[in-house]
Design a protein around this motif. Structure first.
Motif, PDB file in Angstrom:
ATOM      1  N   PRO A   4       0.832  -1.207   0.000  1.00 37.70           N
ATOM      2  CA  PRO A   4       0.000   0.000   0.000  1.00 37.70           C
ATOM      3  C   PRO A   4       0.862   1.252   0.000  1.00 37.70           C
ATOM      4  O   PRO A   4       1.965   1.274   0.547  1.00 37.70           O
ATOM      5  CB  PRO A   4      -0.798  -0.126   1.298  1.00 37.70           C
ATOM      6  CG  PRO A   4       0.000  -1.040   2.163  1.00 37.70           C
ATOM      7  CD  PRO A   4       0.681  -1.994   1.229  1.00 37.70           C
ATOM      8  N   THR A   5       0.353   2.288  -0.641  1.00 37.22           N
ATOM      9  CA  THR A   5       1.083   3.553  -0.674  1.00 37.22           C
ATOM     10  C   THR A   5       1.118   4.156   0.715  1.00 37.22           C
ATOM     11  O   THR A   5       0.074   4.279   1.378  1.00 37.22           O
ATOM     12  CB  THR A   5       0.411   4.539  -1.637  1.00 37.22           C
ATOM     13  OG1 THR A   5       0.362   3.960  -2.946  1.00 37.22           O
ATOM     14  CG2 THR A   5       1.174   5.861  -1.695  1.00 37.22           C
ATOM     15  N   PRO A   6       2.284   4.532   1.210  1.00 40.11           N
ATOM     16  CA  PRO A   6       2.347   5.121   2.550  1.00 40.11           C
ATOM     17  C   PRO A   6       1.695   6.499   2.581  1.00 40.11           C
ATOM     18  O   PRO A   6       1.522   7.143   1.540  1.00 40.11           O
ATOM     19  CB  PRO A   6       3.850   5.206   2.822  1.00 40.11           C
ATOM     20  CG  PRO A   6       4.487   5.261   1.476  1.00 40.11           C
ATOM     21  CD  PRO A   6       3.606   4.420   0.585  1.00 40.11           C
ATOM     22  N   PRO A   7       1.321   6.959   3.761  1.00 39.18           N
ATOM     23  CA  PRO A   7       0.643   8.258   3.865  1.00 39.18           C
ATOM     24  C   PRO A   7       1.584   9.415   3.538  1.00 39.18           C
ATOM     25  O   PRO A   7       2.800   9.313   3.727  1.00 39.18           O
ATOM     26  CB  PRO A   7       0.193   8.307   5.320  1.00 39.18           C
ATOM     27  CG  PRO A   7       1.114   7.386   6.037  1.00 39.18           C
ATOM     28  CD  PRO A   7       1.456   6.296   5.068  1.00 39.18           C
ATOM     29  N   PRO A   8       1.030  10.529   3.064  1.00 41.83           N
ATOM     30  CA  PRO A   8       1.864  11.700   2.787  1.00 41.83           C
ATOM     31  C   PRO A   8       2.391  12.313   4.077  1.00 41.83           C
ATOM     32  O   PRO A   8       1.843  12.106   5.168  1.00 41.83           O
ATOM     33  CB  PRO A   8       0.907  12.659   2.069  1.00 41.83           C
ATOM     34  CG  PRO A   8      -0.446  12.273   2.571  1.00 41.83           C
ATOM     35  CD  PRO A   8      -0.396  10.785   2.773  1.00 41.83           C
ATOM     36  N   VAL A   9       3.481  13.061   3.955  1.00 40.90           N
ATOM     37  CA  VAL A   9       4.093  13.697   5.117  1.00 40.90           C
ATOM     38  C   VAL A   9       4.394  15.158   4.806  1.00 40.90           C
ATOM     39  O   VAL A   9       4.547  15.550   3.640  1.00 40.90           O
ATOM     40  CB  VAL A   9       5.395  12.985   5.546  1.00 40.90           C
ATOM     41  CG1 VAL A   9       5.135  11.528   5.879  1.00 40.90           C
ATOM     42  CG2 VAL A   9       6.470  13.114   4.474  1.00 40.90           C
TER      43      VAL A   9
END
Length: 329
Positions: A4-9
């Motif tokens: 899964p694509t990791p969350p933005p930061v």
């Protein structure tokens, strides 16, 4: 199955008269943000700089989002402005003298599938690759003070482990929890111990901090505080804030039986050696005692864990350490 694509930061960098530091380290921050699969936005909070910082950001780093203070308001205020400007749940706080490795974000972000996690600290090294003790933090009450535990980083045992707190100069954390905690406490202005206090308040709500050695940043020797503040004042503020931290967080029994006698012994020793910064720090802390007692009561009302339970959880992480703690200022 694809990962899964990791969350933005959002990466937040407070800056005060640090044009030379931004010039040296900001390219690495931007490169790391560009490589991160979840996407990263870089925010620089200029805290009233009088050097070429603003011109440098405008001319050389136009993709950086700039937040500007007309006058210098201090580290915590700069971080709070950056947090307010961030549109993501995951935040990374970086000092301007920190240069991250290109892939440092993903190992930190992967831990935030744990809903109770507050923060993750990377491995912090110097220019020669030597581990900085701020990477992992544990403290004990020894010789009448709260003192850091010395430890040795072993790459062969490099696994994520609980840490008492993460350095405010290199940490990934949750915005929602940071705001729920009220951010950095104003009592520690202008700098030092606010990250220790924040990490303890989070832990005592049941929100832990981890150390993740698979993520690495390089922390230089220079920094805005050291370059813009007299050494004696830095030492006095550090001592003052360590007193405040102890008064807010340590159990009453330890304060009465260990710390108060320890203060007396240390005062006699510092008097003999002429360490006047110690007395300046103590003298500056004492008028703030009513405020610390109020903060202590508020914390005890909301806490689900006490200091000793938190400390024991961190010590059980079993990093190789020396039985002798470092000297506390």
């Amino acid at each position: 199955m694809a990962e899964p694509t990791p969350p933005p930061v959002t990466l937040i960098i407070p800056n005060f008269n640090g044009a030379h530091l931004l010039r040296a380290n900001l390219p690495a921050v931007l490169a790391a943000a560009a490589r991160y699969p979840g996407g990263g936005t870089v925010v620089v909070v200029d805290d009233g700089s009088r050097d070429a910082s603003l011109a440098l950001l405008r001319d050389r780093f136009p993709t950086v989002r700039l937040v500007w203070h007309a006058s210098n308001r201090g580290f915590a205020a700069a971080v709070h402005s950056g947090v307010a400007a961030a549109a993501t749940e995951l935040l990374v706080l970086l000092n301007s003298d920190v240069r991250p490795d290109p892939d440092f974000l993903a190992p930190l972000a992967r831990h935030f599938t744990r809903p109770e996690l507050f923060a993750v600290s990377p491995l912090v090294v110097d220019e020669d690759g030597r581990c900085n003790p701020v990477s992992w933090r544990c403290y004990r009450i020894r010789r009448g003070r709260l003192r850091p535990v010395r430890w040795h980083f072993d790459p062969d045992q490099a696994q994520p482990r609980p840490s008492l707190f993460a350095s405010g100069g290199s940490v990934m954390l949750r915005k929602s929890m940071f705001l729920a905690l009220g951010g950095f406490a104003p009592i520690f202005q202008p700098f030092y111990s606010e990250d220790f206090d924040l990490g303890l308040r989070a832990w005592r709500r049941g929100w832990p901090t981890l150390f993740e050695p698979a993520s690495r940043v390089i922390h230089g020797e220079s920094g805005s505080i050291k370059e813009n503040t007299a050494r004696a004042r830095i030492k006095a503020i550090r001592i003052r804030n360590h007193f405040l931290l102890e008064w807010i967080h340590l159990p009453r029994r330890e304060l009465l039986l260990h710390l108060l006698p320890g203060y007396l012994v240390q005062s006699l020793g510092r008097l003999v050696t002429g360490d006047w910064a110690y007395f300046q720090g103590l003298g500056a802390a004492l008028p703030r005692l009513p405020e610390t007692l109020k903060l202590r009561a508020e914390l005890n009302h909301s806490a689900v864990l006490d200091f000793h339970t938190v400390r024991a959880a961190v010590e059980r992480s079993s990093l190789p350490h020396s039985p002798s703690p470092d000297r506390t200022p």
